[in-house]
Scaffold this active site. Structure first.
Site, PDB file in Angstrom:
ATOM      1  N   SER A  17       0.860  -1.170   0.000  1.00 50.43           N
ATOM      2  CA  SER A  17       0.000   0.000   0.000  1.00 50.43           C
ATOM      3  C   SER A  17       0.899   1.224   0.000  1.00 50.43           C
ATOM      4  O   SER A  17       1.731   1.379   0.896  1.00 50.43           O
ATOM      5  CB  SER A  17      -0.876  -0.020   1.256  1.00 50.43           C
ATOM      6  N   LYS A  76      -1.017  -1.085  -4.538  1.00 47.95           N
ATOM      7  CA  LYS A  76      -2.203  -0.299  -4.192  1.00 47.95           C
ATOM      8  C   LYS A  76      -1.735   1.118  -3.947  1.00 47.95           C
ATOM      9  O   LYS A  76      -0.772   1.328  -3.223  1.00 47.95           O
ATOM     10  CB  LYS A  76      -2.848  -0.897  -2.939  1.00 47.95           C
ATOM     11  N   LYS A 114      -3.008   5.002  -2.726  1.00 46.92           N
ATOM     12  CA  LYS A 114      -4.093   5.750  -2.104  1.00 46.92           C
ATOM     13  C   LYS A 114      -4.573   6.790  -3.112  1.00 46.92           C
ATOM     14  O   LYS A 114      -3.749   7.408  -3.806  1.00 46.92           O
ATOM     15  CB  LYS A 114      -3.579   6.449  -0.832  1.00 46.92           C
ATOM     16  N   ASP A 134      -7.169   2.902  -3.328  1.00 47.46           N
ATOM     17  CA  ASP A 134      -7.901   2.915  -2.049  1.00 47.46           C
ATOM     18  C   ASP A 134      -8.234   4.367  -1.709  1.00 47.46           C
ATOM     19  O   ASP A 134      -7.344   5.190  -1.507  1.00 47.46           O
ATOM     20  CB  ASP A 134      -7.030   2.298  -0.945  1.00 47.46           C
ATOM     21  N   GLU A 186     -11.056   0.466  -3.556  1.00 52.62           N
ATOM     22  CA  GLU A 186     -11.303   0.134  -2.152  1.00 52.62           C
ATOM     23  C   GLU A 186     -11.983   1.312  -1.470  1.00 52.62           C
ATOM     24  O   GLU A 186     -11.520   2.449  -1.563  1.00 52.62           O
ATOM     25  CB  GLU A 186      -9.962  -0.200  -1.487  1.00 52.62           C
ATOM     26  N   ASP A 198     -13.753  -1.910   2.831  1.00 56.42           N
ATOM     27  CA  ASP A 198     -12.820  -1.993   3.962  1.00 56.42           C
ATOM     28  C   ASP A 198     -13.580  -1.457   5.183  1.00 56.42           C
ATOM     29  O   ASP A 198     -14.219  -2.213   5.913  1.00 56.42           O
ATOM     30  CB  ASP A 198     -11.562  -1.160   3.623  1.00 56.42           C
ATOM     31  N   LYS A 228      -9.690  -6.957   8.057  1.00 56.79           N
ATOM     32  CA  LYS A 228      -8.694  -6.494   9.018  1.00 56.79           C
ATOM     33  C   LYS A 228      -9.084  -7.026  10.388  1.00 56.79           C
ATOM     34  O   LYS A 228     -10.240  -6.863  10.808  1.00 56.79           O
ATOM     35  CB  LYS A 228      -8.646  -4.960   9.062  1.00 56.79           C
ATOM     36  N   GLY A 263      -4.000  -3.882   6.061  1.00 61.55           N
ATOM     37  CA  GLY A 263      -2.987  -3.545   7.061  1.00 61.55           C
ATOM     38  C   GLY A 263      -3.324  -2.236   7.738  1.00 61.55           C
ATOM     39  O   GLY A 263      -4.107  -1.434   7.217  1.00 61.55           O
TER      40      GLY A 263
HETATM   41  O1  OSB Z   1      -7.293   1.784   4.374  1.00 63.19           O
HETATM   42  O2  OSB Z   1      -6.067   0.088   4.195  1.00 63.19           O
HETATM   43  C1  OSB Z   1      -6.265   1.197   4.679  1.00 63.19           C
HETATM   44  C2  OSB Z   1      -3.254   2.318   6.749  1.00 63.19           C
HETATM   45  C3  OSB Z   1      -3.873   2.990   7.771  1.00 63.19           C
HETATM   46  C4  OSB Z   1      -5.244   3.095   7.765  1.00 63.19           C
HETATM   47  C5  OSB Z   1      -5.988   2.538   6.730  1.00 63.19           C
HETATM   48  C6  OSB Z   1      -5.376   1.837   5.712  1.00 63.19           C
HETATM   49  C7  OSB Z   1      -3.970   1.762   5.702  1.00 63.19           C
HETATM   50  C8  OSB Z   1      -3.201   1.124   4.643  1.00 63.19           C
HETATM   51  C9  OSB Z   1      -1.853   0.602   5.046  1.00 63.19           C
HETATM   52  O3  OSB Z   1      -3.553   1.080   3.493  1.00 63.19           O
HETATM   53  C10 OSB Z   1      -1.650  -0.827   4.784  1.00 63.19           C
HETATM   54  C11 OSB Z   1      -0.396  -1.333   5.469  1.00 63.19           C
HETATM   55  O4  OSB Z   1      -0.375  -1.475   6.702  1.00 63.19           O
HETATM   56  O5  OSB Z   1       0.580  -1.580   4.756  1.00 63.19           O
HETATM   57 MG    MG Z   2      -8.383   0.635   3.017  1.00 66.58          MG
END
Ligand code: OSB
Ligand code: MG
Length: 368
Positions: free
Chosen positions: A136, A162, A164, A189, A214, A239, A263, A291
């Protein structure tokens, strides 16, 4: 088993690189860890995945600290516990607060499997001894910087990228990533940064052939996601909206998503995560492990969960070194050049917890 002692600590760990989502930047994590101890001296570790502010969801480090200390720990301490699978039921009278619950619940799964001398992932019913990993990548200051990040991760072997997305960082960025990297497995995402007013934008982004969008819409929505999914070809993945197997069932039935991110913290621990996985699998909906910028303890629990049958897409479980200069487990989580993590054969979470390192990073602690 009986839990005779619960230790809660807050550790402070700076991230190797800030992580930016549609709700802001994180530079340093403040993570609650729980250590549970049984009468026979066996121990188990769990991690609270709540963030430093209530931005991703309503829970945050301080709400979890209060709930763990005042409410949940007394419900567990010195109670006769049949099995880790039953811990969820012991906390049933408390609504919400799933990240707080997951902290203790996952710790007890670790403890139980250490007592049984079996790897946690096998005890959970895992079938894949090796899991597929993606990364991510947060919002960057420039597209060039994003290109560099993506190249680094592809070179390391990660199977899917992925990124953001947010209203200032979406169509053009995805277009340029596609131009530069061709048909890599790519997804976006949004962490709830959009509304149904943006349907046309999502329709236009269909052209990028992404694996999924996402959580494009509100964190507490299912209904509008179903409307959006009817309008676009790209699969919607939920999510934030999924807190339980029941949520998963309703989202699937209404057509709000074609994929689910699981999660541990968001659903309340391993037992509920297993139920979400089962519900999705029975409906032919693929799941993957999300994550929350976890330390090694949370990462180890994520690896175990990811070995379940329904986890057929690469998850956000990646190497410790992407986030930490020095992790709190030994060895740190490592990813093979094939972009996989091999589930450990040692008992429990399968990694040694570095107590002396945790003590060094601890800014608050309590023993219950
Ligand atoms: O939306 O998946 C998410 C990190 C913090 C809060 C929300 C998200 C995330 C990530 C990080 O996308 C994923 C990771 O821990 O590598
Ligand atoms: Mg997410």
């Amino acid at each position: 088993m009986k839990i005779s002692k619960i230790e809660l600590v807050v550790i402070k760990m700076p991230l190797v690189h800030f992580f930016e989502t549609s709700f802001g930047r994180t530079y340093e994590r403040r993570i609650i860890l729980a250590r549970v101890e049984a009468a026979d001296g066996a121990e188990g570790w769990g991690e609270c995945t709540a963030g430093e502010t209530p931005s991703y969801c309503e829970e945050w480090t301080e709400s979890c600290w209060a709930v763990l200390k005042e409410i949940l720990s007394p419900m567990i301490l010195n109670k006769e516990i049949e099995s880790a699978a039953q811990v969820w039921d012991l906390m049933k009278k408390i609504r919400g607060n799933r990240m707080a619950k997951s902290t203790l619940e996952t710790a007890i799964w670790d403890l139980e499997t250490k007592q049984l001398n079996v790897p946690l992932w096998r005890h959970l019913g895992g079938v894949n001894a090796q899991i597929d990993c993606g990364v991510s990548i947060g919002i960057q200051d420039s597209v060039e910087q994003l290109f560099e990040e993506i190249q680094t991760e592809l070179d390391a072997g990660y199977k899917r990228i992925k990124i953001k997305i947010a209203p200032h960082w979406d169509y053009e960025v995805l277009q340029r990533v596609r131009e530069r990297f061709g048909d890599i497995l790519l997804m976006g995402d949004a962490n709830s940064a959009y509304s149904l007013n943006d349907v046309d934008l999502f329709k236009r982004m269909d052209e990028f052939g992404l694996m999924m969008f996402e959580q494009p819409l509100a964190h507490d929505d299912v209904f509008d996601h179903a409307k959006l999914q009817r309008e676009i070809r790209t699969p919607v993945c939920l999510d934030e909206s999924i807190h339980s197997a029941e949520d998963a069932r309703k989202a699937i039935e209404t057509g709000a998503c074609k994929i689910i991110n699981v999660k541990l913290g968001r659903v309340g621990g391993h037992a509920e995560a297993k139920r979400v996985e089962q519900t999705a699998r029975e409906n032919s909906i693929p799941v993957w492990c999300g994550g929350m910028l976890e330390s090694g303890i949370g990462r180890a629990h994520n690896i175990a969960m990811s070995t379940l049958k329904g986890f057929t897409l690469p998850g956000d479980v990646s190497a410790s070194k992407r986030y930490w200069h020095e992790d709190i487990i030994e060895p740190p989580v490592e990813v093979t050049e094939r972009g996989t993590i091999i589930a450990p054969e040692k008992a429990g979470i399968g990694f040694d917890v570095r107590r002396e390192r945790i003590d060094k990073l601890t800014v608050r602690k309590i023993e219950i």
